[in-house]
Scaffold this active site. Structure first.
Site, PDB file in Angstrom:
ATOM      1  CG  HIS A  39      -2.120  -0.840   1.174  1.00 52.54           C
ATOM      2  ND1 HIS A  39      -2.373  -1.900   2.355  1.00 52.54           N
ATOM      3  CD2 HIS A  39      -2.606  -1.508  -0.041  1.00 52.54           C
ATOM      4  CE1 HIS A  39      -3.372  -2.641   1.776  1.00 52.54           C
ATOM      5  NE2 HIS A  39      -3.584  -2.625   0.495  1.00 52.54           N
ATOM      6  CB  CYS A  94       4.853 -10.810   4.634  1.00 53.92           C
ATOM      7  SG  CYS A  94       6.046 -10.513   6.140  1.00 53.92           S
ATOM      8  CG  HIS A 122      -5.863  -4.535   5.704  1.00 50.14           C
ATOM      9  ND1 HIS A 122      -5.186  -5.647   5.530  1.00 50.14           N
ATOM     10  CD2 HIS A 122      -5.469  -3.376   5.673  1.00 50.14           C
ATOM     11  CE1 HIS A 122      -3.941  -4.892   5.264  1.00 50.14           C
ATOM     12  NE2 HIS A 122      -3.898  -3.629   5.364  1.00 50.14           N
ATOM     13  CD  GLU A 124      -1.824  -9.154   7.905  1.00 50.32           C
ATOM     14  OE1 GLU A 124      -1.689  -9.779   8.900  1.00 50.32           O
ATOM     15  OE2 GLU A 124      -1.263  -8.086   7.453  1.00 50.32           O
ATOM     16  CB  THR A 159       1.339  -9.130  10.637  1.00 50.75           C
ATOM     17  OG1 THR A 159       0.899  -8.358   9.505  1.00 50.75           O
ATOM     18  CG2 THR A 159       1.064 -10.513  10.549  1.00 50.75           C
ATOM     19  CB  CYS A 189       5.207  -8.594  11.957  1.00 47.95           C
ATOM     20  SG  CYS A 189       5.137  -6.862  11.327  1.00 47.95           S
ATOM     21  CG  ASN A 219       2.942  -0.470   8.325  1.00 42.36           C
ATOM     22  OD1 ASN A 219       3.801   0.740   8.666  1.00 42.36           O
ATOM     23  ND2 ASN A 219       2.600  -0.914   7.015  1.00 42.36           N
ATOM     24  CB  SER A 261       4.717  -0.370   2.341  1.00 42.78           C
ATOM     25  OG  SER A 261       3.789   0.681   2.699  1.00 42.78           O
TER      26      SER A 261
END
Length: 285
Positions: A39, A94, A122, A124, A159, A189, A219, A261
């Site tokens: 993103h 990932c 989302h 993920e 994550t 993560c 994130n 990202s």
């Protein structure tokens, strides 16, 4: 104006490897990414210049016979659908997202009701839950009352969620269902943890903070939310040229961080531009 760079910021290994994989694949023929690889519009523009095209997990008419799953992952349901349609699938998931998938599968296999703490819709989160139709996604404390009654809950998280927030949610679930067994497996993560921890240190030093990253990046938005919750003036930008529109009046110490990202060269360009502005402010004063 003093500029302080966060100890940990920017591109994580999962995103870095997915980008490198897409670039290598594109050198050998047409490639369609099933969604946004990451993103971040700067990254996506760079990929388009080498012929990478974007498609959708839901659309079986891509621009090429070879397709790639994004760093955010995808459900087994989607993978089977694309394989059955005859497409060659490259997997950019990932490794830490893949681990979250495995943990959720184990919880369900052990008889726990699946719960995912994260942002509904989302990509993920969708990938995590699509294989389990009864899974419930909880975004914040106000969602907990909609959790159906069960004897055993198995909980993971997206994550990129802040770990303190996730733990708060887990404790609230335990309080709401005191007779149930609640098993939480931590899937936040390491890069997310590091960037959140580095941000706390940055907040203690800076009057204002610039966060560099895509506006659709979860994130990155979490970094912005943390800054604003701490009462810091916070500026969320995607590109260096957006800095020219910012008023730095009264800022003595400026913090700089970036989402997972965000390319290193983007952060470097932002830092150089901030140094130029700081130098100009010093000369003018």
């Amino acid at each position: 104006m003093k500029i302080v760079l966060a100890q940990h910021f920017g591109l994580c290994f999962g995103v870095r490897d997915a980008i490198a994989q897409a670039e290598e694949l594109a050198r050998h023929g047409p490639l369609t990414i099933l969604g946004e690889l990451v993103h971040n519009p700067v990254v996506l523009e760079r990929l388009r210049t080498i012929g990478v095209r974007e498609g959708s997990l839901d659309n079986l008419t891509p621009h090429s016979d070879r397709v790639m799953i994004t760093a955010h992952g995808a459900s087994d349901l989607q993978r089977r659908k694309w394989l059955a349609a005859g497409f060659e699938i490259a997997d950019g998931t990932c490794p830490l997202v893949r681990q979250a998938h495995e943990q959720l599968k184990r919880l369900v296999a052990a008889g726990y009701f699946p719960v995912v703490i994260g942002k509904p819709g989302h990509v993920e989160v969708r990938g995590l839950t699509e294989d389990f139709l009864d899974a419930v996604v909880l975004e914040d404390l106000s969602d907990i009352p909609k959790l159906p009654a069960h004897d055993r809950y198995g909980i993971i998280s997206q994550t990129t969620q802040p770990i303190d927030r996730v733990r708060c949610m887990v404790e609230a679930i335990r309080a709401a269902h005191p007779k149930a067994e609640v098993l939480f497996v931590d899937t936040v993560c390491k890069p997310t943890r590091e960037r959140q921890a580095a941000l706390e240190s940055l907040i203690a030093q800076a009057d204002a903070i610039i966060v560099v990253g895509g506006h659709e990046s979860n994130n990155t938005r979490q970094l912005v939310t943390t800054c604003r919750a701490a009462g810091r003036r916070t500026l969320h930008i995607e590109r260096p040229n957006e800095i020219d529109e910012i008023d730095f009046t009264g800022v003595q110490t400026l913090g700089l961080t970036a989402g997972t990202s965000t390319l290193p060269e983007t952060v470097e360009a932002v830092f150089r531009r901030l140094q130029e502005i700081s130098s100009t402010k010093s000369t003018n004063s």
